[in-house]
Design a protein around this motif. Structure first.
Motif, short mmCIF file in Angstrom:
data_model
loop_
_atom_site.label_atom_id
_atom_site.label_comp_id
_atom_site.label_asym_id
_atom_site.label_seq_id
_atom_site.Cartn_x
_atom_site.Cartn_y
_atom_site.Cartn_z
N GLN A 114 0.84 -1.20 0.00
CA GLN A 114 0.00 0.00 0.00
C GLN A 114 0.88 1.26 0.00
O GLN A 114 0.68 2.17 -0.80
N CYS A 115 1.84 1.22 0.89
CA CYS A 115 2.72 2.37 1.05
C CYS A 115 3.50 2.63 -0.24
O CYS A 115 3.59 3.77 -0.71
N SER A 251 -1.50 12.26 2.44
CA SER A 251 -1.21 12.88 3.74
C SER A 251 -1.78 12.05 4.87
O SER A 251 -1.09 11.78 5.86
N VAL A 252 -3.05 11.63 4.71
CA VAL A 252 -3.65 10.82 5.77
C VAL A 252 -2.84 9.55 5.97
O VAL A 252 -2.51 9.15 7.09
N PHE A 253 -2.48 8.94 4.85
CA PHE A 253 -1.74 7.68 4.95
C PHE A 253 -0.40 7.88 5.65
O PHE A 253 -0.02 7.11 6.52
N ILE A 257 0.81 6.13 8.96
CA ILE A 257 1.89 5.16 8.96
C ILE A 257 3.00 5.61 9.90
O ILE A 257 3.62 4.80 10.59
N ILE A 258 3.19 6.91 9.97
CA ILE A 258 4.20 7.39 10.91
C ILE A 258 3.76 7.08 12.33
O ILE A 258 4.53 6.58 13.16
N ILE A 259 2.47 7.33 12.56
CA ILE A 259 1.94 6.99 13.88
C ILE A 259 2.11 5.50 14.15
O ILE A 259 2.57 5.07 15.19
N ASN A 260 1.78 4.71 13.12
CA ASN A 260 1.81 3.27 13.29
C ASN A 260 3.21 2.72 13.55
O ASN A 260 3.38 1.76 14.28
N TYR A 261 4.19 3.34 12.94
CA TYR A 261 5.55 2.83 13.12
C TYR A 261 6.30 3.53 14.24
O TYR A 261 7.14 2.94 14.88
N LEU A 283 -10.06 3.14 8.42
CA LEU A 283 -10.42 4.38 7.74
C LEU A 283 -9.68 4.56 6.43
O LEU A 283 -10.25 5.05 5.46
N ILE A 284 -8.42 4.13 6.39
CA ILE A 284 -7.68 4.29 5.14
C ILE A 284 -8.32 3.51 3.99
O ILE A 284 -8.48 4.05 2.90
#
Ligand SMILES: *[C@@H]1O[C@H](CO)[C@@H](O)[C@H](O)[C@H]1NC(C)=O
Length: 315
Positions: A114-115, A251-253, A257-261, A283-284
Protein backbone atom coordinates in the motif's frame (compact mmCIF):
# COMPACT_ATOMS: atom_id res chain seq x y z
CA UNK A 1 14.02 -15.49 28.86
CA UNK A 2 15.98 -17.38 31.47
CA UNK A 3 13.05 -17.45 33.79
CA UNK A 4 10.91 -18.80 31.07
CA UNK A 5 13.39 -21.53 30.34
CA UNK A 6 13.79 -22.40 33.98
CA UNK A 7 10.11 -22.76 34.56
CA UNK A 8 10.00 -24.84 31.42
CA UNK A 9 6.46 -23.88 30.62
CA UNK A 10 4.60 -25.50 27.82
CA UNK A 11 5.02 -23.36 24.76
CA UNK A 12 2.22 -21.00 23.93
CA UNK A 13 0.21 -22.17 20.95
CA UNK A 14 -2.87 -20.07 21.44
CA UNK A 15 -3.39 -16.41 22.12
CA UNK A 16 -6.19 -14.34 23.43
CA UNK A 17 -6.62 -11.29 21.27
CA UNK A 18 -8.11 -8.99 23.83
CA UNK A 19 -9.61 -6.63 21.26
CA UNK A 20 -12.01 -4.23 22.92
CA UNK A 21 -12.11 -6.18 26.13
CA UNK A 22 -15.04 -7.57 27.98
CA UNK A 23 -17.61 -4.80 28.04
CA UNK A 24 -20.66 -6.73 26.79
CA UNK A 25 -22.82 -3.65 26.32
CA UNK A 26 -20.52 -2.21 23.67
CA UNK A 27 -20.02 -5.48 21.80
CA UNK A 28 -23.14 -5.36 19.54
CA UNK A 29 -22.50 -1.74 18.68
CA UNK A 30 -18.88 -2.39 17.74
CA UNK A 31 -19.93 -5.47 15.82
CA UNK A 32 -22.31 -3.42 13.71
CA UNK A 33 -19.82 -0.61 13.28
CA UNK A 34 -17.06 -2.86 12.01
CA UNK A 35 -19.42 -4.86 9.85
CA UNK A 36 -20.57 -1.67 8.15
CA UNK A 37 -16.99 -0.44 7.77
CA UNK A 38 -15.93 -3.75 6.29
CA UNK A 39 -18.79 -3.98 3.81
CA UNK A 40 -18.40 -0.36 2.78
CA UNK A 41 -14.66 -0.71 2.29
CA UNK A 42 -15.00 -3.86 0.20
CA UNK A 43 -17.88 -2.48 -1.87
CA UNK A 44 -16.24 0.90 -2.47
CA UNK A 45 -12.89 -0.51 -3.46
CA UNK A 46 -14.46 -3.19 -5.59
CA UNK A 47 -16.37 -0.47 -7.41
CA UNK A 48 -13.12 1.32 -8.20
CA UNK A 49 -11.47 -1.85 -9.50
CA UNK A 50 -14.49 -2.68 -11.67
CA UNK A 51 -14.74 0.85 -13.06
CA UNK A 52 -11.05 1.01 -13.92
CA UNK A 53 -11.10 -2.39 -15.58
CA UNK A 54 -14.37 -1.73 -17.42
CA UNK A 55 -13.97 1.85 -18.57
CA UNK A 56 -11.53 2.57 -21.35
CA UNK A 57 -11.14 6.20 -20.30
CA UNK A 58 -9.61 5.07 -17.06
CA UNK A 59 -6.90 2.97 -18.69
CA UNK A 60 -4.10 5.27 -17.62
CA UNK A 61 -1.24 4.70 -15.15
CA UNK A 62 -2.88 6.87 -12.51
CA UNK A 63 -6.01 4.75 -12.47
CA UNK A 64 -4.09 1.50 -12.76
CA UNK A 65 -2.26 2.45 -9.59
CA UNK A 66 -5.53 3.44 -7.97
CA UNK A 67 -7.17 0.12 -8.90
CA UNK A 68 -4.18 -1.82 -7.63
CA UNK A 69 -4.33 0.14 -4.42
CA UNK A 70 -8.02 -0.63 -4.08
CA UNK A 71 -7.34 -4.32 -4.64
CA UNK A 72 -4.74 -4.20 -1.88
CA UNK A 73 -7.19 -2.44 0.42
CA UNK A 74 -9.79 -5.15 -0.17
CA UNK A 75 -7.24 -7.81 0.78
CA UNK A 76 -6.11 -5.77 3.76
CA UNK A 77 -9.52 -5.34 5.34
CA UNK A 78 -10.24 -8.98 4.56
CA UNK A 79 -7.24 -10.13 6.58
CA UNK A 80 -7.97 -7.99 9.60
CA UNK A 81 -11.64 -7.20 9.97
CA UNK A 82 -13.52 -10.51 9.52
CA UNK A 83 -11.75 -12.03 12.51
CA UNK A 84 -12.39 -8.98 14.63
CA UNK A 85 -16.04 -8.94 13.58
CA UNK A 86 -16.31 -12.66 14.28
CA UNK A 87 -14.86 -12.34 17.73
CA UNK A 88 -17.15 -9.40 18.48
CA UNK A 89 -20.10 -11.53 17.41
CA UNK A 90 -19.21 -14.69 19.29
CA UNK A 91 -17.17 -13.35 22.15
CA UNK A 92 -14.53 -15.96 21.39
CA UNK A 93 -11.24 -14.15 21.40
CA UNK A 94 -8.78 -17.00 21.14
CA UNK A 95 -6.61 -17.40 18.09
CA UNK A 96 -3.88 -19.92 17.42
CA UNK A 97 -0.38 -18.54 17.33
CA UNK A 98 0.00 -19.90 13.83
CA UNK A 99 -3.04 -18.02 12.56
CA UNK A 100 -1.75 -14.96 14.28
CA UNK A 101 1.54 -15.22 12.39
CA UNK A 102 -0.30 -15.67 9.13
CA UNK A 103 -2.42 -12.61 9.78
CA UNK A 104 0.63 -10.63 10.76
CA UNK A 105 2.49 -11.53 7.58
CA UNK A 106 -0.39 -10.66 5.32
CA UNK A 107 -0.77 -7.37 7.14
CA UNK A 108 2.91 -6.60 6.69
CA UNK A 109 2.89 -7.48 2.99
CA UNK A 110 -0.29 -5.58 2.25
CA UNK A 111 0.47 -2.46 4.21
CA UNK A 112 3.96 -2.25 2.78
CA UNK A 113 2.59 -2.65 -0.75
CA UNK A 114 0.00 0.00 0.00
CA UNK A 115 2.72 2.37 1.05
CA UNK A 116 4.79 1.76 -2.10
CA UNK A 117 1.79 2.11 -4.38
CA UNK A 118 0.98 5.46 -2.84
CA UNK A 119 4.55 6.58 -3.45
CA UNK A 120 4.32 5.33 -7.02
CA UNK A 121 1.18 7.43 -7.40
CA UNK A 122 3.07 10.45 -6.10
CA UNK A 123 5.81 9.92 -8.65
CA UNK A 124 3.22 9.47 -11.36
CA UNK A 125 1.51 12.75 -10.47
CA UNK A 126 4.86 14.47 -10.24
CA UNK A 127 5.80 13.38 -13.77
CA UNK A 128 2.36 14.25 -15.13
CA UNK A 129 2.33 17.75 -13.70
CA UNK A 130 5.97 18.75 -13.72
CA UNK A 131 7.04 17.06 -16.96
CA UNK A 132 3.83 16.92 -18.99
CA UNK A 133 5.62 16.69 -22.34
CA UNK A 134 7.80 13.78 -21.40
CA UNK A 135 5.11 12.10 -19.31
CA UNK A 136 3.78 9.71 -21.99
CA UNK A 137 7.29 8.49 -22.69
CA UNK A 138 8.32 8.20 -19.06
CA UNK A 139 5.21 6.62 -17.63
CA UNK A 140 4.02 4.01 -20.08
CA UNK A 141 2.30 0.72 -19.42
CA UNK A 142 5.55 -1.14 -18.97
CA UNK A 143 6.99 1.28 -16.40
CA UNK A 144 3.68 1.25 -14.57
CA UNK A 145 3.74 -2.55 -14.50
CA UNK A 146 7.30 -2.55 -13.19
CA UNK A 147 6.46 -0.13 -10.43
CA UNK A 148 3.51 -2.24 -9.33
CA UNK A 149 5.67 -5.37 -9.46
CA UNK A 150 8.41 -3.74 -7.38
CA UNK A 151 5.91 -2.60 -4.79
CA UNK A 152 5.00 -6.25 -4.27
CA UNK A 153 8.55 -7.58 -4.48
CA UNK A 154 9.85 -5.22 -1.81
CA UNK A 155 6.87 -5.91 0.45
CA UNK A 156 7.17 -9.67 0.11
CA UNK A 157 10.91 -9.68 0.71
CA UNK A 158 10.46 -7.53 3.78
CA UNK A 159 7.89 -9.93 5.14
CA UNK A 160 10.12 -12.94 4.40
CA UNK A 161 12.93 -11.24 6.26
CA UNK A 162 10.63 -10.70 9.23
CA UNK A 163 9.48 -14.28 9.06
CA UNK A 164 13.01 -15.60 9.17
CA UNK A 165 13.73 -13.44 12.19
CA UNK A 166 10.54 -14.48 13.95
CA UNK A 167 11.19 -18.17 13.38
CA UNK A 168 14.39 -17.89 15.38
CA UNK A 169 12.52 -16.49 18.35
CA UNK A 170 10.07 -17.93 20.78
CA UNK A 171 6.79 -16.35 21.54
CA UNK A 172 6.77 -16.16 25.28
CA UNK A 173 3.78 -14.20 26.09
CA UNK A 174 1.92 -12.84 27.77
CA UNK A 175 -0.81 -15.03 26.43
CA UNK A 176 -3.23 -12.15 26.52
CA UNK A 177 -2.35 -10.12 23.48
CA UNK A 178 -3.77 -6.69 24.04
CA UNK A 179 -4.48 -5.66 20.46
CA UNK A 180 -7.15 -5.74 17.83
CA UNK A 181 -5.17 -7.65 15.24
CA UNK A 182 -2.04 -9.74 15.40
CA UNK A 183 0.29 -6.84 15.09
CA UNK A 184 3.58 -7.78 16.68
CA UNK A 185 5.23 -4.47 15.91
CA UNK A 186 4.32 -2.71 19.15
CA UNK A 187 4.93 -5.68 21.42
CA UNK A 188 7.77 -7.18 23.23
CA UNK A 189 6.42 -10.69 23.23
CA UNK A 190 9.36 -12.50 21.77
CA UNK A 191 12.34 -13.90 23.51
CA UNK A 192 15.23 -15.81 22.09
CA UNK A 193 18.94 -15.83 21.58
CA UNK A 194 18.81 -12.70 19.52
CA UNK A 195 16.88 -9.55 19.83
CA UNK A 196 17.45 -8.87 16.17
CA UNK A 197 13.75 -9.00 15.51
CA UNK A 198 12.76 -5.77 17.14
CA UNK A 199 15.91 -4.03 15.96
CA UNK A 200 15.49 -5.37 12.42
CA UNK A 201 11.83 -4.49 12.14
CA UNK A 202 12.33 -1.09 13.63
CA UNK A 203 15.20 -0.11 11.39
CA UNK A 204 13.85 -1.56 8.19
CA UNK A 205 10.39 -0.18 8.72
CA UNK A 206 11.74 3.22 9.63
CA UNK A 207 13.94 3.25 6.53
CA UNK A 208 11.11 2.08 4.28
CA UNK A 209 8.62 4.52 5.73
CA UNK A 210 10.97 7.43 5.78
CA UNK A 211 12.13 6.92 2.20
CA UNK A 212 8.56 6.66 0.97
CA UNK A 213 7.56 9.65 3.01
CA UNK A 214 10.44 11.78 1.73
CA UNK A 215 9.78 10.75 -1.87
CA UNK A 216 6.12 11.72 -1.55
CA UNK A 217 7.04 14.95 0.14
CA UNK A 218 9.56 15.83 -2.58
CA UNK A 219 7.08 15.00 -5.34
CA UNK A 220 4.41 17.13 -3.79
CA UNK A 221 6.77 20.01 -3.17
CA UNK A 222 7.66 19.99 -6.88
CA UNK A 223 4.00 19.67 -7.83
CA UNK A 224 2.98 22.59 -5.65
CA UNK A 225 5.79 24.76 -6.98
CA UNK A 226 4.86 24.07 -10.57
CA UNK A 227 1.16 24.58 -9.87
CA UNK A 228 1.91 27.96 -8.32
CA UNK A 229 3.90 28.88 -11.42
CA UNK A 230 0.88 28.37 -13.70
CA UNK A 231 -0.35 31.80 -14.73
CA UNK A 232 -4.01 31.19 -15.52
CA UNK A 233 -6.19 30.45 -12.55
CA UNK A 234 -8.30 27.89 -14.44
CA UNK A 235 -5.15 26.00 -15.40
CA UNK A 236 -4.02 26.11 -11.82
CA UNK A 237 -7.36 24.82 -10.61
CA UNK A 238 -7.34 22.03 -13.14
CA UNK A 239 -3.86 20.90 -12.21
CA UNK A 240 -4.72 21.07 -8.55
CA UNK A 241 -7.95 19.13 -8.88
CA UNK A 242 -6.21 16.20 -10.55
CA UNK A 243 -4.00 15.65 -7.57
CA UNK A 244 -5.97 16.97 -4.60
CA UNK A 245 -7.73 13.66 -3.85
CA UNK A 246 -4.45 11.90 -4.01
CA UNK A 247 -2.75 14.55 -1.90
CA UNK A 248 -5.35 14.03 0.82
CA UNK A 249 -4.99 10.25 0.68
CA UNK A 250 -1.22 10.47 0.83
CA UNK A 251 -1.21 12.88 3.74
CA UNK A 252 -3.65 10.82 5.77
CA UNK A 253 -1.74 7.68 4.95
CA UNK A 254 1.61 9.14 5.88
CA UNK A 255 0.32 10.51 9.14
CA UNK A 256 -1.16 7.12 9.94
CA UNK A 257 1.89 5.16 8.96
CA UNK A 258 4.20 7.39 10.91
CA UNK A 259 1.94 6.99 13.88
CA UNK A 260 1.81 3.27 13.29
CA UNK A 261 5.55 2.83 13.12
CA UNK A 262 6.84 5.56 15.33
CA UNK A 263 4.37 5.42 18.19
CA UNK A 264 5.13 1.78 19.14
CA UNK A 265 8.72 2.78 19.72
CA UNK A 266 7.53 4.88 22.64
CA UNK A 267 5.39 2.07 24.05
CA UNK A 268 2.05 3.83 24.29
CA UNK A 269 -0.75 2.68 26.55
CA UNK A 270 -2.67 -0.09 24.77
CA UNK A 271 -5.93 1.78 24.55
CA UNK A 272 -4.46 4.70 22.64
CA UNK A 273 -2.60 2.37 20.37
CA UNK A 274 -5.78 0.45 19.70
CA UNK A 275 -7.68 3.55 18.74
CA UNK A 276 -4.87 4.49 16.38
CA UNK A 277 -4.86 1.08 14.80
CA UNK A 278 -8.61 1.29 14.26
CA UNK A 279 -8.03 4.48 12.33
CA UNK A 280 -5.23 2.95 10.39
CA UNK A 281 -6.92 -0.34 9.66
CA UNK A 282 -10.39 0.76 8.75
CA UNK A 283 -10.42 4.38 7.74
CA UNK A 284 -7.68 4.29 5.14
CA UNK A 285 -9.41 1.57 3.13
CA UNK A 286 -12.56 3.69 3.22
CA UNK A 287 -11.04 7.01 2.37
CA UNK A 288 -9.92 6.08 -1.13
CA UNK A 289 -13.28 5.19 -2.64
CA UNK A 290 -14.96 8.08 -0.86
CA UNK A 291 -12.48 10.66 -2.08
CA UNK A 292 -12.15 9.38 -5.60
CA UNK A 293 -15.81 8.78 -6.18
CA UNK A 294 -16.92 12.08 -4.73
CA UNK A 295 -14.30 14.38 -6.10
CA UNK A 296 -13.01 12.89 -9.27
CA UNK A 297 -14.83 13.88 -12.46
CA UNK A 298 -13.45 11.04 -14.55
CA UNK A 299 -14.43 8.41 -12.03
CA UNK A 300 -17.88 9.97 -11.74
CA UNK A 301 -18.21 9.96 -15.50
CA UNK A 302 -17.11 6.32 -15.68
CA UNK A 303 -19.63 5.42 -13.00
CA UNK A 304 -22.40 7.16 -14.91
CA UNK A 305 -21.59 5.50 -18.23
CA UNK A 306 -21.29 2.08 -16.60
CA UNK A 307 -24.68 2.51 -14.95
CA UNK A 308 -26.18 3.71 -18.23
CA UNK A 309 -24.70 0.72 -20.03
CA UNK A 310 -26.15 -1.63 -17.43
CA UNK A 311 -29.54 0.05 -17.68
CA UNK A 312 -29.46 -0.20 -21.48
CA UNK A 313 -28.47 -3.84 -21.18
CA UNK A 314 -31.47 -4.55 -18.98
CA UNK A 315 -33.86 -2.93 -21.41
C1 LIG B 1 -2.50 -3.08 -11.66
O1 LIG B 1 -1.47 -2.54 -12.44
C2 LIG B 1 -1.17 -3.28 -13.59
C3 LIG B 1 0.08 -2.71 -14.21
O2 LIG B 1 -0.06 -1.43 -14.63
C4 LIG B 1 -2.36 -3.26 -14.52
O3 LIG B 1 -2.09 -3.94 -15.72
C5 LIG B 1 -3.53 -3.89 -13.80
O4 LIG B 1 -4.69 -3.82 -14.59
C6 LIG B 1 -3.78 -3.19 -12.48
N1 LIG B 1 -4.75 -3.92 -11.70
C7 LIG B 1 -6.03 -3.55 -11.61
C8 LIG B 1 -6.89 -4.34 -10.71
O5 LIG B 1 -6.44 -2.59 -12.21
Amino acid sequence: YKLWRLQNQTPIVELILVGFGNGPELQPLLFLLFLVIYLAAVAGNLLIVVLVVADRHLHTPMYYFLANLSAVEICYVSTTLPRLIGSLATGDRTISLQNCYVQFHFCVILSTTQCHLLTAMCIDRYLAICHPLRYPALMNGRVCCHMVAWAWIIAISYSIMLEMLILQLTFCGPKEFDHLVCDFAPTNSFCGESKTLSIGTNYVSIILTLSNFLLSLASYACILISILRIRSSTGRQKAFSTCSSHLIVVSVFNVCIIINYVVPVFRPPPLQYKILSVFYGSLIPLINPVLYSLRNKEVNQALRTTIEKLAAFRH
